[in-house]
Design an enzyme around this catalytic site. Structure first.
Site, short mmCIF file in Angstrom:
data_model
loop_
_atom_site.label_atom_id
_atom_site.label_comp_id
_atom_site.label_asym_id
_atom_site.label_seq_id
_atom_site.Cartn_x
_atom_site.Cartn_y
_atom_site.Cartn_z
N HIS A 1 38.61 12.41 51.12
CA HIS A 1 39.35 12.24 49.70
C HIS A 1 39.21 10.49 49.91
O HIS A 1 39.45 9.80 50.58
CB HIS A 1 40.90 12.51 49.95
CG HIS A 1 41.41 12.38 48.65
ND1 HIS A 1 41.75 11.49 47.92
CD2 HIS A 1 41.68 13.68 47.96
CE1 HIS A 1 42.25 11.75 46.73
NE2 HIS A 1 41.94 13.09 46.52
N ASP B 1 42.54 20.84 48.64
CA ASP B 1 41.95 22.19 48.50
C ASP B 1 41.61 22.92 49.91
O ASP B 1 41.34 24.34 49.69
CB ASP B 1 40.54 21.88 47.93
CG ASP B 1 40.55 21.35 46.63
OD1 ASP B 1 41.38 21.83 45.71
OD2 ASP B 1 39.73 20.65 46.17
N1 ACO Z 1 32.40 16.52 54.86
C1 ACO Z 1 31.44 15.48 55.45
N2 ACO Z 1 31.52 14.21 55.53
C2 ACO Z 1 32.19 13.62 54.53
C3 ACO Z 1 33.06 14.33 53.58
C4 ACO Z 1 33.12 15.83 54.07
N3 ACO Z 1 33.95 16.59 53.14
N4 ACO Z 1 33.69 13.52 52.78
C5 ACO Z 1 33.10 12.53 52.91
N5 ACO Z 1 32.29 12.45 54.07
C6 ACO Z 1 31.39 11.32 54.41
C7 ACO Z 1 30.23 11.07 53.65
O1 ACO Z 1 29.10 11.71 54.08
C8 ACO Z 1 30.12 9.54 53.80
O2 ACO Z 1 29.67 9.09 55.19
P1 ACO Z 1 28.33 8.21 55.40
O3 ACO Z 1 29.10 6.75 54.97
O4 ACO Z 1 28.08 8.16 56.90
O5 ACO Z 1 27.40 8.19 54.26
C9 ACO Z 1 31.65 8.96 53.81
O6 ACO Z 1 32.24 10.29 54.45
C10 ACO Z 1 32.06 8.58 52.61
O7 ACO Z 1 31.84 9.57 51.45
P2 ACO Z 1 31.69 9.65 50.27
O8 ACO Z 1 31.32 11.01 49.44
O9 ACO Z 1 31.08 8.40 49.81
O10 ACO Z 1 33.33 9.55 49.64
P3 ACO Z 1 33.91 9.62 48.28
O11 ACO Z 1 35.16 8.63 48.47
O12 ACO Z 1 33.08 9.11 47.23
O13 ACO Z 1 34.02 11.05 48.07
C11 ACO Z 1 34.86 13.25 48.19
C12 ACO Z 1 35.22 11.69 48.26
C13 ACO Z 1 34.12 13.50 46.76
C14 ACO Z 1 36.10 13.98 47.92
C15 ACO Z 1 34.05 13.73 49.36
O14 ACO Z 1 35.03 13.51 50.48
C16 ACO Z 1 33.88 15.16 49.22
O15 ACO Z 1 32.66 15.26 48.81
N6 ACO Z 1 34.62 16.13 49.87
C17 ACO Z 1 34.02 17.44 49.75
C18 ACO Z 1 34.36 18.17 48.29
C19 ACO Z 1 36.06 18.09 48.28
O16 ACO Z 1 36.69 18.91 49.01
N7 ACO Z 1 36.52 18.01 47.01
C20 ACO Z 1 37.88 17.86 46.70
C21 ACO Z 1 38.65 16.59 46.67
S1 ACO Z 1 40.24 16.54 46.29
C22 ACO Z 1 40.29 16.89 44.69
O17 ACO Z 1 39.50 16.38 44.04
C23 ACO Z 1 41.43 17.83 43.99
#
Ligand code: ACO
Length: 389
Positions: A272, A326
């Site tokens: 998140h 979620d």
């Molecule tokens: N699984 C594995 N790695 C992850 C995850 C994950 N779920 N989330 C973030 N990371 C890692 C990324 O790969 C990245 O790693 P890196 O720096 O080595 O490249 C780092 O953490 C940062 O990730 P970002 O995607 O840049 O983080 P951002 O803040 O942009 O994204 C998000 C947040 C979209 C929620 C992301 O964590 C994600 O895609 N999660 C999975 C989808 C999800 O569960 N969404 C629901 C969110 S809650 C809601 O909206 C109601």
């Protein structure tokens, strides 16, 4: 051609580009606060733990939208107003019958929410009565429309709301055609509270941008529904169950996760932007899931989910990636017998409260959103005639 003007202000250095606007304040708001390091979430200063323990979804919606807890008389009047507006026009129901039954319910909801704007097209944003009317209509009708599409796509006629049932119980009744067990209704109501608001997430930002043009509230909610639908936002709750089913059994969790991480796959229901610890909503939802399993029977996917949480804590915890809202909501909804593709529309029912709170707040100090960009395209190109391309 640039125009020189002796009165033009001197150019200012733009702030650094932040992809996804991470850390960039885009509004001031008094609605919701998140402490992502301590895992705290408050609505108007009240913790979600207290609201889940003591409040109802409609009372929480009132709090979010009007800023204070209602008195007993105010709450009763608000609940009655919402109850009176639950029915949707037969013309909207007929329109829904023309939707493809294989279409996603979020698309059906977005179209239906926008359609409300055709029926209530009078727009008087500076009239408090208009604001109250729009709030009540949207809170009341969004849930009816989600339930209606569920029955319509099964080839049935939607059933009318039951005036003797509170909001959450009535929704489950309209969906399943059975009066829900009181525990199921209470837990579903708690889920609505937990999903009602979460500061400037993507769909709420979308709602505020739309609101800032002074369009009608139905367009505000419809645009937010479209934004919530994506798999990186509300749509993740559907994907969690698919992911757990794909893993299959607890002994496959470790190899599955290692492979997913090696392939840089996002683990659904984890991570998140705001939280670097376990999402407080996930903590509460997990407890609610356990209450449901105690009452209605265990779900083996829960054991798998817990194992995944433990293993992921070792592998992803150091990066601040923990279960988000979620991760456990899908297991709760599954136990309540709700189809997976309704998880996100249910999220939308709840979040309508937050979107409306932000709509109202935006109108209170409006300035149209118009951020800048850093142009990275071509410049000074010579025109190429069609025949020469
Ligand atoms: N699984 C594995 N790695 C992850 C995850 C994950 N779920 N989330 C973030 N990371 C890692 C990324 O790969 C990245 O790693 P890196 O720096 O080595 O490249 C780092 O953490 C940062 O990730 P970002 O995607 O840049 O983080 P951002 O803040 O942009 O994204 C998000 C947040 C979209 C929620 C992301 O964590 C994600 O895609 N999660 C999975 C989808 C999800 O569960 N969404 C629901 C969110 S809650 C809601 O909206 C109601």
């Amino acid at each position: 051609m640039a125009v020189d003007s002796p009165t033009a202000p001197a150019p200012v250095e733009p702030p650094p580009f932040r992809p996804g606007l991470e850390g960039v304040p885009a509004t001031q708001s008094a609605i919701c606060d998140i402490d992502g390091l301590q895992g705290l979430l408050t609505y108007r200063g009240y913790t979600v733990d207290d609201l889940v323990a003591h409040s109802s979804f409609l009372e929480t919606a009132y709090l979010l939208i009007w800023g204070e807890l209602p008195t007993a008389a105010e709450l009763q009047a608000f609940e009655q107003e919402v109850q009176m507006h639950r029915r949707v026009s037969f013309r909207i129901r007929d329109m829904m019958k023309c939707f493809p039954s294989a279409g996603h319910p979020m698309d059906a909801l977005q179209a239906s929410a926008a359609t409300l704007g055709l029926f209530y097209s009078h727009r008087a944003l500076d009239n408090p009565e208009y604001i109250v009317g729009a709030v009540v209509r949207l809170l009341a009708k969004i849930s009816t429309m989600v339930a209606a599409f569920q029955l319509i796509r099964k080839g049935q006629d939607p059933i009318q709301p039951r005036d003797d049932l509170p909001y959450a119980a009535n929704f489950l009744y309209m969906l399943t055609e059975r009066e829900p067990h009181p525990l199921a209704a209470r837990i579903f109501d708690a889920c609505l509270i937990l999903h009602a608001e979460h500061s400037l997430n993507a769909s709420t930002f979308s709602a505020r941008v739309t609101a800032s043009t002074l369009t009608d509230p139905y367009a505000v909610v419809a645009s937010a529904v479209g934004t919530l639908a994506g798999p990186l936002h509300g749509g993740a709750n559907e994907d969690v169950l698919a992911m757990l089913a794909e893993i299959g059994s607890a002994d496959r969790v470790e190899p599955w996760l290692d492979q997913a991480i090696a392939q840089k796959q996002k683990i659904m229901g984890f991570g998140h932007r705001e939280y670097k610890v376990k999402d407080p909503r996930a903590v509460i939802l997990q407890k609610l899931a356990e209450q449901l399993f105690d009452q209605f029977g265990h779900d083996p996917l829960y054991d798998l989910a817990r194992k995944l949480e433990d293993v992921a804590a070792e592998r992803l915890g150091p990066k601040g990636i923990y279960p988000n809202v979620d991760f456990y909501s899908g297991l709760v909804y599954r136990k309540l017998g709700i189809p997976e593709d309704l998880f996100t529309p249910i999220f939308a029912i709840a979040r309508t409260a937050g979107w409306l709170a932000h709509w109202k707040e935006q109108l209170g100090a409006n300035r149209i959103y118009r951020p800048s960009q850093i142009y990275t395209g071509a410049a000074n190109r010579d025109w190429i005639p069609l025949q020469a391309r």
